[in-house]
Design a protein around this motif. Structure first.
Motif, short mmCIF file in Angstrom:
data_model
loop_
_atom_site.label_atom_id
_atom_site.label_comp_id
_atom_site.label_asym_id
_atom_site.label_seq_id
_atom_site.Cartn_x
_atom_site.Cartn_y
_atom_site.Cartn_z
N HIS A 103 42.54 43.67 46.96
CA HIS A 103 41.56 44.71 47.30
C HIS A 103 40.19 44.33 46.75
O HIS A 103 40.01 44.30 45.54
CB HIS A 103 42.01 46.06 46.73
N THR A 104 39.28 44.03 47.62
CA THR A 104 37.90 43.59 47.39
C THR A 104 37.85 42.14 46.88
O THR A 104 38.61 41.75 46.00
CB THR A 104 37.10 44.49 46.43
N TYR A 105 36.94 41.39 47.45
CA TYR A 105 36.76 39.99 47.06
C TYR A 105 36.19 39.89 45.65
O TYR A 105 36.55 38.99 44.89
CB TYR A 105 35.83 39.29 48.05
N SER A 106 35.30 40.80 45.30
CA SER A 106 34.66 40.73 43.99
C SER A 106 35.68 40.88 42.87
O SER A 106 35.68 40.10 41.90
CB SER A 106 33.58 41.82 43.87
N ARG A 107 36.58 41.87 42.98
CA ARG A 107 37.60 42.05 41.94
C ARG A 107 38.57 40.87 41.91
O ARG A 107 38.91 40.36 40.84
CB ARG A 107 38.38 43.35 42.17
N THR A 108 39.01 40.45 43.09
CA THR A 108 39.99 39.37 43.15
C THR A 108 39.44 38.08 42.56
O THR A 108 40.13 37.38 41.81
CB THR A 108 40.43 39.13 44.61
N LYS A 109 38.20 37.79 42.85
CA LYS A 109 37.58 36.56 42.35
C LYS A 109 37.39 36.61 40.84
O LYS A 109 37.68 35.64 40.13
CB LYS A 109 36.24 36.33 43.04
N SER A 110 36.93 37.75 40.33
CA SER A 110 36.62 37.84 38.89
C SER A 110 37.88 37.89 38.03
O SER A 110 37.86 37.49 36.86
CB SER A 110 35.77 39.08 38.62
N LEU A 111 39.00 38.35 38.61
CA LEU A 111 40.25 38.48 37.84
C LEU A 111 41.36 37.58 38.40
O LEU A 111 42.54 37.85 38.18
CB LEU A 111 40.73 39.94 37.86
N LEU A 112 40.98 36.51 39.07
CA LEU A 112 41.96 35.71 39.80
C LEU A 112 43.06 35.16 38.90
O LEU A 112 44.25 35.22 39.24
CB LEU A 112 41.27 34.57 40.54
N SER A 113 42.72 34.63 37.75
CA SER A 113 43.74 34.07 36.86
C SER A 113 44.70 35.15 36.38
O SER A 113 45.91 34.92 36.25
CB SER A 113 43.09 33.38 35.66
N GLU A 114 44.17 36.36 36.13
CA GLU A 114 45.02 37.48 35.71
C GLU A 114 45.94 37.92 36.86
O GLU A 114 47.11 38.25 36.64
CB GLU A 114 44.17 38.66 35.24
N PHE A 115 45.40 37.92 38.08
CA PHE A 115 46.22 38.28 39.23
C PHE A 115 47.39 37.30 39.38
O PHE A 115 48.53 37.70 39.59
CB PHE A 115 45.38 38.27 40.51
N ILE A 116 47.10 36.02 39.29
CA ILE A 116 48.14 35.01 39.45
C ILE A 116 49.24 35.20 38.42
O ILE A 116 50.43 35.15 38.73
CB ILE A 116 47.53 33.60 39.35
N ALA A 117 48.85 35.46 37.18
CA ALA A 117 49.83 35.63 36.10
C ALA A 117 50.64 36.91 36.23
O ALA A 117 51.77 37.00 35.74
CB ALA A 117 49.12 35.61 34.75
N SER A 118 50.10 37.91 36.90
CA SER A 118 50.75 39.23 36.95
C SER A 118 51.99 39.26 37.84
O SER A 118 52.79 40.19 37.75
CB SER A 118 49.76 40.29 37.44
N PHE A 119 52.19 38.23 38.67
CA PHE A 119 53.32 38.23 39.60
C PHE A 119 54.53 37.47 39.05
O PHE A 119 55.36 36.98 39.81
CB PHE A 119 52.89 37.64 40.94
N ILE A 120 54.65 37.41 37.75
CA ILE A 120 55.72 36.64 37.12
C ILE A 120 57.11 37.16 37.50
O ILE A 120 58.08 36.39 37.54
CB ILE A 120 55.54 36.64 35.58
N ASP A 121 57.24 38.45 37.80
CA ASP A 121 58.56 39.02 38.06
C ASP A 121 58.91 39.14 39.54
O ASP A 121 59.87 39.84 39.90
CB ASP A 121 58.68 40.40 37.40
#
Length: 248
Positions: free
Chosen positions: A150-168
């Motif tokens: 949801h939104t390019y700005s949020r996804t870009k700024s938190l991309l590393s956190e997003f990637i790590a959040s899908f561990i499960d």
């Protein structure tokens, strides 16, 4: 004025203390007024023990999965106690709360036994907690997450956190970003986001069209060994309903 505060978060506690108002803290640490302990999960339900100022209030049941939901319920318990609702009544009504729309919502089940759920989470911490709750609730099922950023700005700024959040999640299907009104769709940036995910995770595929996602689910994971979770703040939830609509 009463402040009901997550006492486990030191930053929140310090900010609340500066307000110099009466305060009830809640959490898992013994220093809190309202303390949660012995959390247990049973499918999409949970139970836990609660104490208030060292006094045992007994066991509470919740018709929601996830430790985060149990902890959040302490806020409701604190408020209800404050306005004079007896503990016995609070314990009685809590299991009747079935959650809110698009928060680990059970959408349905296909004829082959595939469970379909939906969640509004679109921030890394929310995603991590929701997926962890599902993993605990359905340990025998492989989780297929269909995520719409949801939104390019949020996804870009938190991309590393997003990637790590899908561990499960066992498989992640990444959709194009649901852009805000101030943004335009950007297929190049969507490709870059997918590329960054694939650098770290090998269980990620990108699918652009909803119809193709539905076909993938029908052909690859439509059985009782899997659980599909649509996730995001956009219109991704429509996929789950379409899967069930075509399952006739």
């Amino acid at each position: 004025t009463l402040l009901i505060v997550n006492g486990d978060d030191e930053r929140v506690r310090k900010i609340a203390e500066k307000a110099k108002k009466r305060m009830i803290t809640y959490g898992v640490h013994a220093s809190n007024n309202l303390v949660l302990s012995d959390f247990r999960e049973f499918g999409l339900s949970s139970s836990f023990n609660v104490s208030f100022d060292k006094t045992d209030l007994g066991r509470f049941d919740l018709s929601l999965p996830g430790f985060h939901n149990a902890k959040n319920s302490l806020c409701a318990i604190a408020f209800l106690m404050e306005i004079g609702i007896p503990i016995s009544k609070i314990r009685e009504v809590m299991p009747k709360f079935l959650g809110t729309k698009r928060r680990l919502e059970m959408v349905g089940e296909t004829k082959n036994g595939l469970k379909i759920m939906d969640d509004y989470a679109h921030h890394p911490e929310e995603i991590r907690k929701s997926l962890n709750a599902l993993k605990e609730a359905f340990p025998d099922r492989k989780i297929i997450t269909i995520f719409q950023p949801h939104t390019y700005s949020r996804t870009k700024s938190l991309l590393s956190e997003f990637i790590a959040s899908f561990i499960d999640t066992n498989k992640l299907i990444l959709l194009p970003t649901f852009a805000s009104k101030r943004e335009s769709s950007n297929s190049i940036m969507d490709e870059e986001i997918l590329l960054e995910f694939n650098k770290i995770k090998k269980n990620v595929i990108g699918i652009e069209k909803f119809d193709n996602v539905i076909k993938y689910v029908q052909q690859n994971v439509n059985d009782k060994d899997h659980l599909v979770l649509t996730m995001g703040a956009g219109d991704v939830y429509e996929i789950g309903y379409q899967i069930l609509k075509h399952d006739k």
